[in-house]
Design a protein around this motif. Sequence first.
Motif, PDB file in Angstrom:
ATOM      1  N   GLY A  20       5.970  -0.784  -1.762  1.00 23.35           N
ATOM      2  CA  GLY A  20       6.021  -1.123  -3.216  1.00 23.35           C
ATOM      3  C   GLY A  20       4.993  -0.452  -3.900  1.00 23.35           C
ATOM      4  O   GLY A  20       4.748  -0.398  -5.214  1.00 23.35           O
ATOM      5  N   VAL A  21       4.002   0.111  -2.918  1.00 26.51           N
ATOM      6  CA  VAL A  21       2.714   0.911  -3.597  1.00 26.51           C
ATOM      7  C   VAL A  21       2.863   2.304  -2.991  1.00 26.51           C
ATOM      8  O   VAL A  21       3.242   2.389  -1.886  1.00 26.51           O
ATOM      9  CB  VAL A  21       1.544  -0.042  -3.518  1.00 26.51           C
ATOM     10  N   ALA A  22       1.851   3.115  -3.221  1.00 27.25           N
ATOM     11  CA  ALA A  22       2.015   4.334  -2.619  1.00 27.25           C
ATOM     12  C   ALA A  22       0.868   4.448  -1.351  1.00 27.25           C
ATOM     13  O   ALA A  22      -0.221   3.791  -1.499  1.00 27.25           O
ATOM     14  CB  ALA A  22       1.354   5.427  -3.585  1.00 27.25           C
ATOM     15  N   ALA A  23       1.257   5.039  -0.228  1.00 30.69           N
ATOM     16  CA  ALA A  23       0.579   5.187   0.755  1.00 30.69           C
ATOM     17  C   ALA A  23      -0.469   6.183   0.523  1.00 30.69           C
ATOM     18  O   ALA A  23      -1.662   6.195   0.897  1.00 30.69           O
ATOM     19  CB  ALA A  23       1.341   5.547   2.115  1.00 30.69           C
ATOM     20  N   HIS A  24      -0.040   7.234   0.072  1.00 27.39           N
ATOM     21  CA  HIS A  24      -1.064   8.440  -0.449  1.00 27.39           C
ATOM     22  C   HIS A  24      -0.465   8.993  -1.610  1.00 27.39           C
ATOM     23  O   HIS A  24       0.849   8.968  -2.046  1.00 27.39           O
ATOM     24  CB  HIS A  24      -1.383   9.407   0.590  1.00 27.39           C
ATOM     25  N   TYR A  25      -1.184   9.914  -2.207  1.00 24.11           N
ATOM     26  CA  TYR A  25      -0.793  10.703  -3.349  1.00 24.11           C
ATOM     27  C   TYR A  25      -0.881  12.343  -3.161  1.00 24.11           C
ATOM     28  O   TYR A  25      -1.049  13.088  -3.736  1.00 24.11           O
ATOM     29  CB  TYR A  25      -1.453  10.588  -4.393  1.00 24.11           C
ATOM     30  N   GLY A  26      -0.777  12.935  -1.849  1.00 20.47           N
ATOM     31  CA  GLY A  26      -0.736  14.067  -1.234  1.00 20.47           C
ATOM     32  C   GLY A  26      -1.831  14.541  -0.586  1.00 20.47           C
ATOM     33  O   GLY A  26      -1.784  15.584   0.083  1.00 20.47           O
ATOM     34  N   ASP A  27      -2.962  13.712  -0.584  1.00 20.17           N
ATOM     35  CA  ASP A  27      -4.124  14.291   0.120  1.00 20.17           C
ATOM     36  C   ASP A  27      -5.190  13.077   0.689  1.00 20.17           C
ATOM     37  O   ASP A  27      -5.944  12.684  -0.247  1.00 20.17           O
ATOM     38  CB  ASP A  27      -4.977  15.102  -0.791  1.00 20.17           C
ATOM     39  N   LEU A  28      -4.539  12.508   1.922  1.00 20.36           N
ATOM     40  CA  LEU A  28      -5.313  11.614   2.465  1.00 20.36           C
ATOM     41  C   LEU A  28      -6.798  11.382   2.565  1.00 20.36           C
ATOM     42  O   LEU A  28      -7.471  10.663   1.989  1.00 20.36           O
ATOM     43  CB  LEU A  28      -4.677  11.228   3.771  1.00 20.36           C
ATOM     44  N   PHE A  29      -7.340  12.642   2.920  1.00 17.20           N
ATOM     45  CA  PHE A  29      -8.885  12.741   3.176  1.00 17.20           C
ATOM     46  C   PHE A  29      -9.550  12.854   1.819  1.00 17.20           C
ATOM     47  O   PHE A  29     -10.483  12.310   1.561  1.00 17.20           O
ATOM     48  CB  PHE A  29      -9.230  13.812   4.039  1.00 17.20           C
ATOM     49  N   ARG A  30      -8.955  13.741   0.826  1.00 23.12           N
ATOM     50  CA  ARG A  30      -9.496  13.677  -0.539  1.00 23.12           C
ATOM     51  C   ARG A  30      -9.616  12.230  -1.068  1.00 23.12           C
ATOM     52  O   ARG A  30     -10.766  11.874  -1.776  1.00 23.12           O
ATOM     53  CB  ARG A  30      -8.737  14.791  -1.452  1.00 23.12           C
TER      54      ARG A  30
END
Length: 321
Positions: A20-30
């Motif tokens: 239901g929410v985002a695991a990440h937005y494309g750049d985990l470490f950032r």
Amino acid sequence: MKSPLLSLPGAVPAEGVDEGVAAHYGDLFREQRALADGTGFVDLSHRGVLTVTGEDRLSWLHLLLTQHVSELPVGEATEALVLSANGHIEHALYLVDDGVTVWIHVEPGTQEALLAYLESMKFFYRVEVADRTADIALVHLPAGSIAPVPMGVVVRETAYGRDLFLPRADLESYAEKAGPAAGLLAYEALRVEQHRPRLGFETDHRTIPHELGWIGTAVHLQKGCYRGQETVARVQNLGKPPRRLVFLHLDGSEVHLPPAGTQIHLADDGPDGRKIGFITTSVRHHELGPVALALVKRNVPVDARLVADTTAAAQEVVVEP
């Protein structure tokens, strides 16, 4: 309940209990580095939200929870547990009182069972309990954040950051002001680094508070009676818990993280050694590399070399043997 912030660029949905929410937005470490630097926010709108109102709200909750809340100061954050009659952890609550209402957030999907329990314990007390999950979304601002807090929004402030009880209808407009968004994996990586247990991750059906270091932070040892107190007092005064939480540094040369539930054994016992624990949460940290929380038997030596399946692991003590 699906968050509207899953429409943000790069959003990858979380799975399982965090769906239901985002695991990440494309750049985990950032995203991790941003949170560690006190910038951005985390969408925790999948978490359950309850409120308790009425003149007796604090004295009533004091009777039911492991924490001393009868004189909880306005605006002071605390956390508490609901235990079974045998002292096993059933619910973890994160609370703040605004002078009129106690605001509580809990693990996704647990609010209905908690609400039912609280309703069953109202008796003659002047309290009203409500599930506010449908209209209130939780947003987390990391420690050091200077992001604005809208007027009238209840804030639960801790050493790890601020939890905002935001009207769900305002979630998208707030995200535009509080960015950049960080996903749940970044939030979880910092939680593991901070050795903070999570219900349903570090707990199972037989977990007691002593095993996870929740004595003191979520359990008050000098308060009056509550369900499960006998177990808490007996272990505290007469014994030791059967297991203890540890922080693990995992072998960084491995491609895959050992998932939750992975069995742990002593390295000296070889690959067929007896099970002495299991991984509860494993993450990739932007500075520490692959790390994990795990539960191991209390008598495992603190300097013992461990193996999670085939991955070498070095332990740091979280709960003393």
